[in-house]
Design an enzyme around this catalytic site. Structure first.
Site, PDB file in Angstrom:
ATOM      1  N   ALA A 172       0.721  -1.025   0.195  1.00 40.12           N
ATOM      2  CA  ALA A 172       0.172  -0.156   0.150  1.00 40.12           C
ATOM      3  C   ALA A 172       1.420   1.015   0.241  1.00 40.12           C
ATOM      4  O   ALA A 172       1.924   1.370   0.477  1.00 40.12           O
ATOM      5  CB  ALA A 172      -1.232   0.098   1.325  1.00 40.12           C
ATOM      6  N   LYS A 173       0.548   2.273  -0.972  1.00 36.67           N
ATOM      7  CA  LYS A 173       1.941   3.779  -0.845  1.00 36.67           C
ATOM      8  C   LYS A 173       0.305   4.018   0.355  1.00 36.67           C
ATOM      9  O   LYS A 173       0.039   4.974  -0.235  1.00 36.67           O
ATOM     10  CB  LYS A 173       1.030   4.108  -2.285  1.00 36.67           C
ATOM     11  CG  LYS A 173       2.244   5.425  -2.294  1.00 36.67           C
ATOM     12  CD  LYS A 173       2.401   5.696  -3.639  1.00 36.67           C
ATOM     13  CE  LYS A 173       3.358   7.265  -3.788  1.00 36.67           C
ATOM     14  NZ  LYS A 173       5.104   7.078  -3.397  1.00 36.67           N
ATOM     15  N   ALA A 174       0.545   4.895   1.269  1.00 40.72           N
ATOM     16  CA  ALA A 174       0.426   4.690   2.594  1.00 40.72           C
ATOM     17  C   ALA A 174       0.729   5.610   3.500  1.00 40.72           C
ATOM     18  O   ALA A 174       2.478   5.839   3.321  1.00 40.72           O
ATOM     19  CB  ALA A 174      -0.512   3.580   3.526  1.00 40.72           C
TER      20      ALA A 174
ATOM     21  N   TYR B  37       5.473   5.744   5.203  1.00 42.03           N
ATOM     22  CA  TYR B  37       6.859   6.409   4.800  1.00 42.03           C
ATOM     23  C   TYR B  37       7.667   6.737   6.195  1.00 42.03           C
ATOM     24  O   TYR B  37       8.369   7.800   5.858  1.00 42.03           O
ATOM     25  CB  TYR B  37       6.153   7.828   3.955  1.00 42.03           C
ATOM     26  CG  TYR B  37       5.714   6.994   2.110  1.00 42.03           C
ATOM     27  CD1 TYR B  37       6.889   7.694   1.302  1.00 42.03           C
ATOM     28  CD2 TYR B  37       5.232   6.409   1.792  1.00 42.03           C
ATOM     29  CE1 TYR B  37       6.976   6.724   0.298  1.00 42.03           C
ATOM     30  CE2 TYR B  37       4.848   5.693   0.768  1.00 42.03           C
ATOM     31  CZ  TYR B  37       5.890   5.912  -0.220  1.00 42.03           C
ATOM     32  OH  TYR B  37       5.775   5.651  -1.990  1.00 42.03           O
TER      33      TYR B  37
END
Length: 306
Positions: free
Chosen positions: A156-158, A162
Site C-alpha cells: 500500500a502507498k500509505a 513513509y
C-alpha cells in the site's frame, strides 16, 4: 524555497491553494491514515501528457481498500480532477499528488471518520538533483530496515508507511549521501527510501521481488516491460547486500526519481563509477516515451485535457 501553485482540487471542487484546509485533529494527521499517489505529466511532441494516470489512481484505490477506507469519489472523477488541476494552474510539466485521508471524526485508532480527498500539482524537476540523472548519486545502506511481513502492508502507498522512508532518507542526507538503501527484515535487499532498485549483471537486470517489503512501483513495472520488449533480460529474485558491491551497474527508479544511476554504495564504486550502458539504454527507452523516440504501444500517455 518551495513555490506553491494557485489552485488545488479539494473534496470535489477546485479552490485556492490556501483554502484547502483540514482540522488539526484529523485522524490522518495523528495516525498516518492516508493514501496517496505521485504522478508526472510530461511535455511531449503532441502536447502535455500524464503518464500512466489510471494505473496510478487504481493503485490509490487498492491502497485505500487495504486500509479499509471507502473513497467518496470514483476513479473517473479523480482522473478528471488530475487533468483539471494541471490545466487550471497552467502547467505543462508537472507532478501530481492525489491524496485521501481520514478526516475529523472520532479520536480513537479505529474511530469512524469522513474520508477527505485532494489533488495537488506543482512543477518538479529531477527529484535527486539536476546532475543525478546524468552522473548518478552516491548511496548508502541504511541502519534502518524495512518492516517485517504481516506488520505494515508494504504493497500500500500509505502515508504512515513513509515514516520508514523518512528515517532512511534523512540518515543518508545527514551522512552526506544522495539517498539511502534499505534491507528487508530478512537482511536481504529491499528498496531505496522511496525508490525501487535494479542491479545489472552481465547485461541483465536483477530486481528485488515484491515480497521484499517494497512497493510494486509503476515505474518499476514500466522498466520491466520496456526491457523485456527490447531484449534485455529481467530477473526478479532475492538479492543479498553484498551484490550492491559486485554488480556492474546499479540504478533506482520511481515517479519522482525517474531513472537515477547510483555510482557508489557505502563509498564503494559501482562498476566504472558512472552510468553504464544498460542503465543508459533504460533511460533512453523511458525518456524516449516522452520525446517520441520510444513508441507508446501500451497507451501509457494520456493527453492533458482542458
Amino acid at each position: 524555497m518551495q513555490q506553491y501553485p494557485d489552485w488545488i482540487w479539494h473534496n470535489g471542487s477546485i479552490k485556492r491553494w490556501q483554502e484547502a484546509t483540514t482540522h488539526v485533529m484529523a485522524h490522518g494527521l495523528h495516525y498516518g491514515s492516508s493514501v496517496f499517489e505521485g504522478i508526472r505529466c510530461y511535455e511531449t511532441p503532441d502536447g502535455p501528457a500524464i503518464f500512466r494516470l489510471t494505473d496510478h489512481n487504481r493503485r490509490l484505490y487498492a491502497s485505500a481498500r487495504i486500509y479499509d477506507m471507502a473513497l467518496p469519489y470514483d476513479l473517473d472523477t479523480l482522473n478528471a480532477a488530475c487533468h483539471e488541476v494541471i490545466a487550471r494552474n497552467g502547467l505543462t510539466r508537472a507532478y501530481l499528488r492525489p491524496f485521501a485521508w481520514r478526516g475529523l471524526g472520532g479520536f480513537g485508532l479505529s474511530a469512524d471518520t469522513p474520508i477527505e480527498m485532494s489533488v495537488a500539482t506543482w512543477f518538479m524537476g529531477p527529484y535527486l538533483g539536476e546532475a543525478a540523472l546524468e552522473t548518478g548519486i552516491d548511496a548508502c545502506v541504511s541502519s534502518w530496515q524495512r518492516f517485517a511481513p504481516n506488520t505494515i502492508p508494504a504493497g500500500a502507498k500509505a502515508g504512515g508507511n513513509y515514516l520508514s522512508g523518512q528515517l532512511i532518507a534523512r540518515e543518508a542526507r545527514r551522512l552526506g549521501f544522495g539517498e539511502g538503501i534499505a534491507l528487508a527484515s530478512t537482511g536481504l535487499l529491499s528498496e531505496g527510501a522511496g525508490e525501487n532498485l535494479f542491479l545489472v549483471f552481465d547485461g541483465a537486470l536483477h530486481t528485488t521481488p515484491v515480497s521484499a517489503a517494497l512497493l510494486n512501483g509503476i515505474t518499476r513495472n514500466t522498466i520491466i516491460t520496456l526491457a523485456r520488449e527490447n531484449g534485455i533480460e529481467v530477473v526478479e529474485r532475492d538479492l543479498p547486500r553484498e551484490y550492491l558491491y559486485l554488480c556492474d551497474e546499479l540504478f533506482m527508479c520511481g515517479t519522482a526519481a525517474e531513472i537515477t544511476p547510483i555510482r557508489s554504495v557505502d563509498g564503494r564504486q559501482v562498476g566504472a563509477g558512472r552510468p553504464g550502458p544498460v542503465t543508459q539504454r533504460i533511460q533512453d527507452l523511458f525518456f524516449g516515451l516522452f520525446d517520441g523516440r520510444t513508441k507508446d504501444t501500451h497507451g501509457w500517455l494520456e493527453p492533458l485535457k482542458g
